[in-house]
Design a protein around this motif. Structure first.
Motif, PDB file in Angstrom:
ATOM      1  N   ARG A   1       1.210  -0.982   0.059  1.00 31.78           N
ATOM      2  CA  ARG A   1      -0.400   0.047   0.259  1.00 31.78           C
ATOM      3  C   ARG A   1       0.531   1.200   0.087  1.00 31.78           C
ATOM      4  N   ASP A   2       0.859   1.981  -1.054  1.00 30.01           N
ATOM      5  CA  ASP A   2       1.251   3.339  -1.041  1.00 30.01           C
ATOM      6  C   ASP A   2       0.899   4.498  -0.745  1.00 30.01           C
ATOM      7  N   PHE A   3       1.433   5.389  -0.481  1.00 25.84           N
ATOM      8  CA  PHE A   3       1.021   6.765  -0.187  1.00 25.84           C
ATOM      9  C   PHE A   3       0.789   7.258  -1.446  1.00 25.84           C
ATOM     10  N   VAL A   4      -0.260   8.536  -1.660  1.00 20.96           N
ATOM     11  CA  VAL A   4      -0.421   9.120  -2.815  1.00 20.96           C
ATOM     12  C   VAL A   4      -0.273  10.821  -2.670  1.00 20.96           C
TER      13      VAL A   4
ATOM     14  N   HIS B   1       0.195  17.748   0.681  1.00 20.58           N
ATOM     15  CA  HIS B   1       2.138  16.280  -0.199  1.00 20.58           C
ATOM     16  C   HIS B   1       1.368  15.485  -0.651  1.00 20.58           C
ATOM     17  N   TYR B   2       2.362  15.509  -1.552  1.00 24.61           N
ATOM     18  CA  TYR B   2       2.501  14.363  -2.951  1.00 24.61           C
ATOM     19  C   TYR B   2       3.505  13.261  -2.638  1.00 24.61           C
ATOM     20  N   THR B   3       3.107  12.816  -3.037  1.00 20.13           N
ATOM     21  CA  THR B   3       4.097  11.579  -3.820  1.00 20.13           C
ATOM     22  C   THR B   3       4.842  11.922  -5.178  1.00 20.13           C
TER      23      THR B   3
ATOM     24  N   ASP C   1       7.908  13.830   6.533  1.00 16.93           N
ATOM     25  CA  ASP C   1       8.227  12.012   6.848  1.00 16.93           C
ATOM     26  C   ASP C   1       7.004  11.250   7.260  1.00 16.93           C
ATOM     27  N   VAL C   2       6.094  11.736   8.250  1.00 20.78           N
ATOM     28  CA  VAL C   2       5.503  11.026   8.997  1.00 20.78           C
ATOM     29  C   VAL C   2       4.145  10.344   8.160  1.00 20.78           C
TER      30      VAL C   2
END
Length: 130
Positions: free
Chosen positions: A47-50, A61-63, A109-110
């Protein structure tokens, strides 16, 4: 407690757009107390951050790979968060999850970690055909 329900997924051709919605039901606090993020998970992948947005909506904040194509927003009066997705590609095919928690946006970062969020929706499938 926070309950999140995503909607808006579906099948779209490459180059098309979708807007995902995340409806929040909250007891004891108001929606603007919670930072919100979108993650996605493709088959057999992590599961990846978008994208994420702070409780007030003042910070996002975006990837890096999705900047310029995806946009996160929220309407605190309606207890809603959104993910506008444009110029969709087959690689964007995944289940998209909405997540929320207080203090998740304490640092850039978090905010990208799944462990920063205690509350999750059930996900909505996005399929992009070539």
């Amino acid at each position: 407690q926070v309950q999140l329900v995503e909607s808006g997924g579906g099948l779209v051709q490459a180059g098309g757009s979708l807007r995902l919605s995340c409806a929040a039901s909250i007891s004891g606090r108001t929606f603007n107390n919670y930072d919100v993020a979108w993650f996605r998970q493709a088959p057999e992948k992590e599961r990846d951050f978008v994208a994420a947005i702070s409780g007030s909506g003042g910070r996002t904040h975006y990837t890096d790979s999705l900047k310029g194509r995806f946009a996160i927003s929220r309407d605190n009066a309606k207890n809603m968060a959104y993910l506008q997705m444009n110029s969709l590609k087959p690689d964007d095919t995944a289940v998209y999850y909405c997540a929320a928690d207080r203090g998740a946006f304490n640092s850039y970062d978090v905010v990208v970690f799944t462990t920063s969020y205690d509350y999750w929706g059930q996900g909505t499938q996005v399929t992009v055909s070539s």
